[in-house]
Design a protein around this motif. Sequence first.
Motif, PDB file in Angstrom:
ATOM      1  N   SER A 238       0.850  -1.086   0.161  1.00 14.10           N
ATOM      2  CA  SER A 238       0.429   0.086   0.281  1.00 14.10           C
ATOM      3  C   SER A 238       0.626   0.921   0.367  1.00 14.10           C
ATOM      4  O   SER A 238       1.770   1.714   0.292  1.00 14.10           O
ATOM      5  CB  SER A 238      -1.221  -0.277   1.450  1.00 14.10           C
ATOM      6  N   HIS A 239       0.798   2.232  -0.540  1.00 17.85           N
ATOM      7  CA  HIS A 239       0.780   3.390  -0.314  1.00 17.85           C
ATOM      8  C   HIS A 239       0.800   5.074   0.390  1.00 17.85           C
ATOM      9  O   HIS A 239       0.739   5.711   0.033  1.00 17.85           O
ATOM     10  CB  HIS A 239       1.361   3.859  -1.837  1.00 17.85           C
ATOM     11  N   ILE A 240      -0.297   4.361   1.222  1.00 23.97           N
ATOM     12  CA  ILE A 240      -1.309   5.561   2.747  1.00 23.97           C
ATOM     13  C   ILE A 240       0.354   6.534   2.659  1.00 23.97           C
ATOM     14  O   ILE A 240       1.520   6.440   3.568  1.00 23.97           O
ATOM     15  CB  ILE A 240      -1.564   5.105   3.728  1.00 23.97           C
TER      16      ILE A 240
ATOM     17  N   TYR B 128       2.445   2.209 -10.606  1.00 21.26           N
ATOM     18  CA  TYR B 128       1.644   3.121  -9.184  1.00 21.26           C
ATOM     19  C   TYR B 128       0.466   4.001 -10.068  1.00 21.26           C
ATOM     20  O   TYR B 128       0.500   3.405 -11.536  1.00 21.26           O
ATOM     21  CB  TYR B 128       2.852   3.785  -8.408  1.00 21.26           C
ATOM     22  N   ASN B 129      -0.308   4.084  -9.340  1.00 22.55           N
ATOM     23  CA  ASN B 129      -1.095   4.931 -10.072  1.00 22.55           C
ATOM     24  C   ASN B 129      -1.007   6.073  -9.350  1.00 22.55           C
ATOM     25  O   ASN B 129      -1.429   7.163  -8.358  1.00 22.55           O
ATOM     26  CB  ASN B 129      -3.052   5.041  -9.309  1.00 22.55           C
ATOM     27  N   ASP B 130      -1.397   7.229 -10.136  1.00 15.63           N
ATOM     28  CA  ASP B 130      -1.461   8.993  -9.922  1.00 15.63           C
ATOM     29  C   ASP B 130      -2.650   9.389  -9.235  1.00 15.63           C
ATOM     30  O   ASP B 130      -3.058   9.260 -10.400  1.00 15.63           O
ATOM     31  CB  ASP B 130      -0.579   9.990 -11.212  1.00 15.63           C
ATOM     32  N   HIS B 131      -2.330   9.988  -8.324  1.00 13.19           N
ATOM     33  CA  HIS B 131      -3.188  10.604  -7.925  1.00 13.19           C
ATOM     34  C   HIS B 131      -4.153  11.863  -8.116  1.00 13.19           C
ATOM     35  O   HIS B 131      -4.764  13.008  -7.035  1.00 13.19           O
ATOM     36  CB  HIS B 131      -3.643  10.609  -6.782  1.00 13.19           C
ATOM     37  N   GLY B 132      -2.934  12.970  -9.156  1.00 14.17           N
ATOM     38  CA  GLY B 132      -3.812  13.876  -9.414  1.00 14.17           C
ATOM     39  C   GLY B 132      -2.680  14.518 -10.021  1.00 14.17           C
ATOM     40  O   GLY B 132      -3.192  16.292  -9.540  1.00 14.17           O
TER      41      GLY B 132
ATOM     42  N   ASP C 196       3.911  11.432  -7.113  1.00 16.40           N
ATOM     43  CA  ASP C 196       2.868  11.356  -6.122  1.00 16.40           C
ATOM     44  C   ASP C 196       3.547  10.128  -4.735  1.00 16.40           C
ATOM     45  O   ASP C 196       4.491   9.628  -4.832  1.00 16.40           O
ATOM     46  CB  ASP C 196       1.776  11.219  -6.471  1.00 16.40           C
ATOM     47  N   HIS C 197       3.579  10.397  -3.787  1.00 17.76           N
ATOM     48  CA  HIS C 197       2.785   8.998  -2.391  1.00 17.76           C
ATOM     49  C   HIS C 197       2.531   8.327  -3.556  1.00 17.76           C
ATOM     50  O   HIS C 197       3.038   6.571  -2.633  1.00 17.76           O
ATOM     51  CB  HIS C 197       2.000   9.635  -1.618  1.00 17.76           C
ATOM     52  N   GLY C 198       1.877   7.360  -4.517  1.00 18.05           N
ATOM     53  CA  GLY C 198       2.237   6.148  -4.574  1.00 18.05           C
ATOM     54  C   GLY C 198       3.500   5.994  -5.043  1.00 18.05           C
ATOM     55  O   GLY C 198       3.488   4.696  -5.030  1.00 18.05           O
TER      56      GLY C 198
ATOM     57  N   SER D 264      -7.990  -3.135  -0.078  1.00 17.31           N
ATOM     58  CA  SER D 264      -9.494  -2.996  -0.276  1.00 17.31           C
ATOM     59  C   SER D 264     -10.190  -1.288   0.630  1.00 17.31           C
ATOM     60  O   SER D 264      -8.794  -1.002   1.814  1.00 17.31           O
ATOM     61  CB  SER D 264     -10.672  -3.199   0.443  1.00 17.31           C
ATOM     62  N   HIS D 265      -9.814  -0.117   0.114  1.00 17.02           N
ATOM     63  CA  HIS D 265     -10.535   0.872   0.542  1.00 17.02           C
ATOM     64  C   HIS D 265     -11.311   2.195  -0.231  1.00 17.02           C
ATOM     65  O   HIS D 265     -11.275   1.639  -1.339  1.00 17.02           O
ATOM     66  CB  HIS D 265      -9.211   1.788   1.234  1.00 17.02           C
ATOM     67  N   GLN D 266     -12.086   2.906   0.140  1.00 19.73           N
ATOM     68  CA  GLN D 266     -13.367   3.530  -0.160  1.00 19.73           C
ATOM     69  C   GLN D 266     -12.824   4.633   0.384  1.00 19.73           C
ATOM     70  O   GLN D 266     -12.872   5.329   2.000  1.00 19.73           O
ATOM     71  CB  GLN D 266     -14.530   3.156  -0.234  1.00 19.73           C
TER      72      GLN D 266
ATOM     73  N   THR E  26     -10.150  -0.201  -6.569  1.00 20.38           N
ATOM     74  CA  THR E  26      -9.363  -0.309  -7.919  1.00 20.38           C
ATOM     75  C   THR E  26      -8.048  -0.405  -8.350  1.00 20.38           C
ATOM     76  O   THR E  26      -7.200  -0.343  -9.262  1.00 20.38           O
ATOM     77  CB  THR E  26      -9.985   0.425  -8.642  1.00 20.38           C
ATOM     78  N   GLU E  27      -7.136   0.247  -6.954  1.00 21.11           N
ATOM     79  CA  GLU E  27      -5.761  -0.018  -7.157  1.00 21.11           C
ATOM     80  C   GLU E  27      -4.795  -1.455  -7.311  1.00 21.11           C
ATOM     81  O   GLU E  27      -3.626  -1.436  -7.635  1.00 21.11           O
ATOM     82  CB  GLU E  27      -4.603   1.008  -5.861  1.00 21.11           C
ATOM     83  N   PHE E  28      -6.074  -2.270  -6.805  1.00 27.05           N
ATOM     84  CA  PHE E  28      -5.410  -3.473  -7.276  1.00 27.05           C
ATOM     85  C   PHE E  28      -5.191  -3.585  -8.712  1.00 27.05           C
ATOM     86  O   PHE E  28      -4.192  -5.019  -9.111  1.00 27.05           O
ATOM     87  CB  PHE E  28      -6.605  -4.776  -6.879  1.00 27.05           C
TER      88      PHE E  28
HETATM   89 FE    FE Z   1      -4.462   5.631  -3.368  1.00 28.42          FE
END
Ligand code: FE
Length: 282
Positions: free
Chosen positions: A11-13, A56-60, A124-126, A194-196, A241-243
């Motif tokens: 995870s990249h919290i 990773y997924n960029d978050h913006g 980013d953090h990801g 999983s997270h929302q 969906t980051e899975f």
């Molecule tokens: Fe994320």
Amino acid sequence: MARIIGGLTTSHIPAVGNAIHKGLQDDPYWEPFFRAYPPIRDWLGRHKPDVAINIYNDHGLGFFLDKMPTFAIGAAHEYVNEDEGWGIPQLDPFPGDPRLSWHIIESMVADEFDITSCQELPVDHGFVVPMQLFWPGAPHNADMPRTVPISANTVQHPIPTLGRALKFGRALRKAILSWPDDIKVVVLGTGGLSHQLDGERAGFINREFDRYCMDKIVDDPDELTSIGRMELVEKAGAQGTEFLMWMMMRGALGAKVVARSTNYHIPISNTGAGTMLLECTE
Ligand code: FE
Ligand code: DHB
């Protein structure tokens, strides 16, 4: 010839970046999360990969909703980390490997994946939190590899399918293995589980589904491709969906892998945190 030695998931919290900054690794709240990393760092210390492909997924930060590439690959000499507003200290730039990046982009496009190539890409953090977890002090860790960032869209629907993500990883494997330099490559899949973070289901975590994904990703990732995208949102949460990143990573590892290290812990922030080391056997 390049060799892929294994895959790492985490995870990249963002709160993890802050916990590292404050030295809270042994704090009772954080220890069950951080305990996953020393065995993986030992393995990295023994194998010393030359390159880390960081999926990773960029978050913006690198992209926003106005322009959202489905698959983007960095082709820069270095990758700058910027303030995203999470209160995490900004890290120094991460070294790239533009020759290898362009080789991968060439190969992926030849394999009919339509790539956005990025000669500049703020990360980013990801991207940076996992680098800090696996190479403490990153980017100032003597063993830290050169990096190739790959970002997939998990932010703006329509997102790619799990099947497409796995195929992307398999094409990525072909691209890496056709690189003539004698280097060792490790592939990171960051994000999840999983997270929302928002809406009516904010705080949603699905331990059973996370466990199922961690189990299947080892020996039968193809079974996971039967999960539809909306089903993934339903079962893993809007940000679960980051899975997709894990599936891209897994595709790059070849048919058979051995899980050398596995950890699952909740709660850290709002996310089911899964950490795995999958060693390649081919
Ligand atoms: Fe994320
Ligand atoms: C959290 C998790 C993420 O994947 C993210 O990108 C941001 C925040 C969280 O659990 O706090």
